[in-house]
Design a protein around this motif. Sequence first.
Motif, PDB file in Angstrom:
ATOM      1  N   SER A  47       0.108 -11.157  16.777  1.00 49.43           N
ATOM      2  CA  SER A  47       1.187 -10.644  15.777  1.00 49.43           C
ATOM      3  C   SER A  47       0.177 -10.661  14.408  1.00 49.43           C
ATOM      4  CB  SER A  47       2.013 -11.946  15.704  1.00 49.43           C
ATOM      5  OG  SER A  47       2.950 -11.631  14.459  1.00 49.43           O
ATOM      6  N   ARG A  48       0.084  -9.530  13.884  1.00 48.22           N
ATOM      7  CA  ARG A  48      -0.787  -9.351  12.671  1.00 48.22           C
ATOM      8  C   ARG A  48      -0.434  -8.443  11.710  1.00 48.22           C
ATOM      9  NH1 ARG A  48      -6.283  -6.340  15.037  1.00 48.22           N
ATOM     10  NH2 ARG A  48      -7.113  -5.641  13.282  1.00 48.22           N
ATOM     11  N   TRP A  49      -0.299  -8.893  10.487  1.00 51.21           N
ATOM     12  CA  TRP A  49      -0.105  -7.999   9.214  1.00 51.21           C
ATOM     13  C   TRP A  49      -1.334  -7.111   8.675  1.00 51.21           C
ATOM     14  CZ3 TRP A  49       4.612  -7.478   6.771  1.00 51.21           C
ATOM     15  CH2 TRP A  49       5.640  -8.085   7.234  1.00 51.21           C
ATOM     16  N   VAL A  50      -0.961  -6.020   8.595  1.00 53.45           N
ATOM     17  CA  VAL A  50      -2.137  -5.006   7.766  1.00 53.45           C
ATOM     18  C   VAL A  50      -1.472  -4.582   6.509  1.00 53.45           C
ATOM     19  CG1 VAL A  50      -3.182  -4.721  10.115  1.00 53.45           C
ATOM     20  CG2 VAL A  50      -1.237  -3.139   9.223  1.00 53.45           C
ATOM     21  N   ALA A  51      -2.350  -4.069   5.563  1.00 56.13           N
ATOM     22  CA  ALA A  51      -1.673  -3.702   4.332  1.00 56.13           C
ATOM     23  C   ALA A  51      -2.798  -2.626   3.690  1.00 56.13           C
ATOM     24  CB  ALA A  51      -1.133  -4.783   3.680  1.00 56.13           C
ATOM     25  N   GLY A  52      -2.200  -1.650   2.820  1.00 50.66           N
ATOM     26  CA  GLY A  52      -3.161  -1.068   2.322  1.00 50.66           C
ATOM     27  C   GLY A  52      -2.239   0.108   1.475  1.00 50.66           C
ATOM     28  N   GLU A  53      -2.870   1.030   0.767  1.00 50.59           N
ATOM     29  CA  GLU A  53      -2.116   2.101   0.244  1.00 50.59           C
ATOM     30  C   GLU A  53      -2.194   3.367   0.967  1.00 50.59           C
ATOM     31  OE1 GLU A  53      -3.384   2.538  -4.322  1.00 50.59           O
ATOM     32  OE2 GLU A  53      -3.604   0.473  -4.394  1.00 50.59           O
ATOM     33  N   VAL A  54      -0.948   3.375   1.477  1.00 54.35           N
ATOM     34  CA  VAL A  54      -0.661   4.464   2.341  1.00 54.35           C
ATOM     35  C   VAL A  54       0.692   4.960   2.401  1.00 54.35           C
ATOM     36  CG1 VAL A  54      -2.500   4.292   4.256  1.00 54.35           C
ATOM     37  CG2 VAL A  54      -0.253   3.355   4.470  1.00 54.35           C
ATOM     38  N   ASP A  55       1.141   6.163   2.855  1.00 55.94           N
ATOM     39  CA  ASP A  55       2.566   6.601   2.650  1.00 55.94           C
ATOM     40  C   ASP A  55       3.262   5.818   3.765  1.00 55.94           C
ATOM     41  OD1 ASP A  55       4.839   7.759   2.715  1.00 55.94           O
ATOM     42  OD2 ASP A  55       3.970   9.894   3.552  1.00 55.94           O
TER      43      ASP A  55
END
Lengths: 487, 410, 313
Positions: C171-179
């Motif tokens: 289980s893993r959260w990822v994040a960034g500035e994408v559409d």
Amino acid sequence: MGQTALVSASQPTVAHEALVADLAAALAPDRVRTGAVELDLYGRDASVLRGSAAVACFPLDTDEVAAAVRIARRHGRPFVARGSGTGLAGGAVPVGDPVVIVTTKMDRILEVDVDERVAWVQPGVVNLDLTRALARHGLHFAPDPSSQQACTIGGNVANNSGGPHCLAYGVTSAHVLAVEVVLPDGEVTVLGGLDPEPPGLDLRGAFVGSEGTLGIATRIAVRLTPDPPAVATLLLDFPTVEAAAETVSGIIADGLLPAALEMMDQPITRAAEEFAHAGYPTDAAAVLLVELDGLPAGLADAVERVGRIGRSHGARTVRVAADDAERALLWKGRKAAFGAVARVAPNYYLHDTVVPRTRLVEVLREVYAIAERHGLAVMNVFHAGDGNLHPLLLFDARTPGVMDRVHAAGEEIVRVSIAAGGVLSGEHGIGLEKRDLMPLLFSPVDLDAQARLREAFDPDGVANPTKVLPAGSRCGDLQSVPEGVWV
Amino acid sequence: MHLGVDDDELATCVSCGLCLPHCPTYRVTGEEALSPRGRVAAMRQVQWEGRPADPSFVRSLATCVQCRGCETACPSGVPFGRLIEPARAALAAGPAPPPWPLRVGLGLLPRHRLLLAASSLLAVAQRLRLLPRGAARRLGLPDRLPVRRPRLRPSGTGEDPTRDVWLFTGCVMDAWMRDVHRDVQRVVEAAGGRVALPGPGAACCGALALHAGLEDDARALAHRTMAALPGEAPILVDSAGCGAALRDYGRLLGTPEAAAFAARVRDVHEWLADRVDRLAAAAGSRGDRAGRPRVAVQDPCHLRHVQRAHGAVRVVLAPFADLVELDDEGLCCGAGGAYAVVEPELAGAVRDRKLAAIARSGAPVVASANPGCALHLAAAGVDVVHPCQVVARALAGAGPVSTPPAAARS
Amino acid sequence: MTDPVAAFAAEVGPPEAGAVVAVGGRTEWDVGGPLDPDVEVREVRAPAGIVAVEAADMTVRVRAGTTVDELAAALAEVGQAVALPSRPGATVGGVLAVGRSDVRRLGWGPVRDAVLQVRYVSADGTVVAAGGPTVKNVSGFDLCRLMVGSLGTLGLLAEVVLRTRPAPAASRWVAGEVDPAALLRRLHRPSAVLWDGTTTWALLEGHPADVEDQARLAGLPDAPGPPPLPPHRWSVRPAEVYRLAAAGGLGAFVAEVGVGVVHASVPPPPRAVDPAVVRLHERTKALFDPTNRLAPGRSPLAGTRLAAAEGGG
């Protein structure tokens, strides 16, 4: 001959003629039918029950359904909605000479929103037609009852239909976002919504599965499910029914959630094989059809685990379908299994109970014993992953006294299932068939609560009367035992 | 009333409803009375429960296209064709005789010379614009009947005794689409067959009479046809409807001779499928991928559901065309012998579904192995050819199929 | 020892015992509006305790007063989980009565689909059962779904059977500035996709190798977890999120992409409800609670307006 029936055909009277004339004026004369032979066809569904309709009409849109409901009420008639008539519990069998409102001409897919994964459909759209129409978008409608090539979405909503793939994807209720309904008073409203948390009570949830007793769905917003990136279909064959059932428990206990997990015993495997030529092993005591889907790594892991669990319980072979054609063939046999039974005996009675998955082995053993005690052949083909049993009792209705034995055996199967912590029905519904068995599962207080919900929608009891709840469920209830119907 | 339907066979339906979507008339109406399950239940009411054969009953049975798509769909194996035929015969003999124009038309079919003459007369009338197109279509006629027909000759010359297959030529097809017979004969010869042609006795198989419930007429025609095709040689048929009827003679007549005759009957594609390598070799480089036509395969019901020989059509076509499958699961096109004439509205609605499937397929040409289907679809503007015509053109090096045969041109 | 559910029913008592309200963790106490200040309302608490973890059947029978965290811990021991939102102190009964789903709704489904059976204390003070303990059941009317989100106005939840699921191996959260819309299309059934107008978060769960692949496909670095959620809750069509965000009426927000729940600093406007639906609510309430003793003043329709008022201002 399978129909243990009798018909109280409505007599042409002045009142009846006025009803027909009003319907003809509101719809169209050629969409209102009273011919005796044709009308009798709307007295039945796919069960062995039979009732009688006063008139059958074919609305094309919401306004016409509402008009038909109001006209029925004005003439003091109840009404019954009907789709393809593939129900097995008599849910669409008309009781008390009602107006039968047939939705099969309302068969348009109104709107498909690929981005939001939602479609508005009319109730008469055939389940598989919707999925086919969505194929080019990589989407499908997840509920897939065995009758999916014939049954309508409206019928699915009424029965909260399941199907093999609801093990992982959930039954119809999980795939209906909103329903436009004609309420029993003829008013039109929308229950639920396309947003995730529509205000108020979940009346949508209450409506789905209410078997046409809370109103008629006229437009349905269904959730569309993306096709899985990868699918594996496995066929495992076992030397004993117990070994197959233990494998089912083993798979669930191992934390696997197959897309589908179906079991067939030897007699039904043979009958299905004769029709579908799917290469089912006809010498196996039982086969399991397991479908897994998902992303590649998880899928490969699951395939390996299912094979290992099967072998540890004595699976003789584990066949993994090589391509889509083989997958389709394996499923063809399963989906046609009920019908293929007629190759063995002229009549069958199909049951539908659910037990906790951990109790499958013992309940199955009981089912075989019950059939034997009543001198009936039995076949089992069912949604094992859900614990949803479908024992088929085989008989020739022309044998004197056989129906008594069939019904007695059926009731025992229900009792055994409930004693094991199970329920009356997994997907066929209660209808007329199991209405009087409801007290086995629910106390008078429980039934009274259900009757209150129904009363909130339909205080006068005009929508598909006498279905689901036994007479006397509500305090002071004057609901009568239906005449003209034999169970 | 007793419909003459076998009680045990009538009992086989378990009312599951899985036939419904495979029935063309149910598909376009959503009416139980116009479905196989409904028709079986209706027959039970009349034969078992003594309910009068009211107009709703007559309509239920009369609207059946007899495509028998329900039979292949039925998991219980209900022999629907064997139920509907006697029931329709009982209706024809009793409350619902076929309309007189149909009876006149059916009476004309076995009188081959008269049929050819009448056909030529109509063709001339068409050329002179004396016959409006609408009227022609209502009668089920092609928009452009041939004035002259190519002459068919047996393979080889004179009384060559080594002819090893019969080619059944039939009635309407011989009158209107003889060029198909000619092309079929060329293809069969290219595959190594030597073709014999029957005499005038084999002028009508009787299928249309049987569909209309005229069983006695059908039996008489069967006897005549058998007499005109003696010996042991296989009988090749290029019309799916005729093939299905000829193959059913054993049941229709109930004699060992008829059964033996029926066993000799083969759809021409089945025969060719066993020799497709020879065909491909005969075509040589002309069967190359470049320039192959894109062809949608339309399965005539009597090929797919009755003879179950639709696979052979694909085997035969595969070396010569890029095949496109229609996505409607082989649902009937609505032609159904004389059905399009008797029930034009339903036949049109059923055809609309087929047209939509053809349009979705994107194929410019449709191959159909049945003249009735070809005419019915051509009348709606579809380019239809017989599968053997695709092969014949490849053999002749004619390249892609772009023009429909004269009979099917719209 | 008496059955705790029966004891709870006795505590609620018959209609003569007056108005009652069930109290859980009070984590969402304001939902449905305040209690009627003119009525004396007795607070009652549903019994707590996990009755049975049926690990091999993937169900759990739990009393409504149990905290979600305690349930989650017990299920974790057998490698399972349940699709209920977790907030410190929140109870199973409270969470179901409010009916709001977790931010993982996209992958785990709404809370209402996790409920298989309910036992509740009716306005009569009797114990009513609805649904069944099996994972599939169409026996009778679906009172379970009616109870979820009913805010204790139709009955007081005492005990439920919930469907569990295998806990994901990774289980893993990822994040960034994408559409966010493009990301949602690219991933296969992510458990959550959140978007605050700038940054997009995704929760990827499943087989470790698949999660790895999906993270690569997303092209986003790991994130410590979801962002803090603003206090107000909007419910809109999933595609509506972008229009609302562009219009700027949400204030600071975190949207559940593909779901349509938007957590915003600005409260949502009142929603229009069809008069026929209002009448169904009134009749249902009158039939389930004729003396209006269950959470008087509180309503599932709080914060809504009649659709008929539309156009009239």
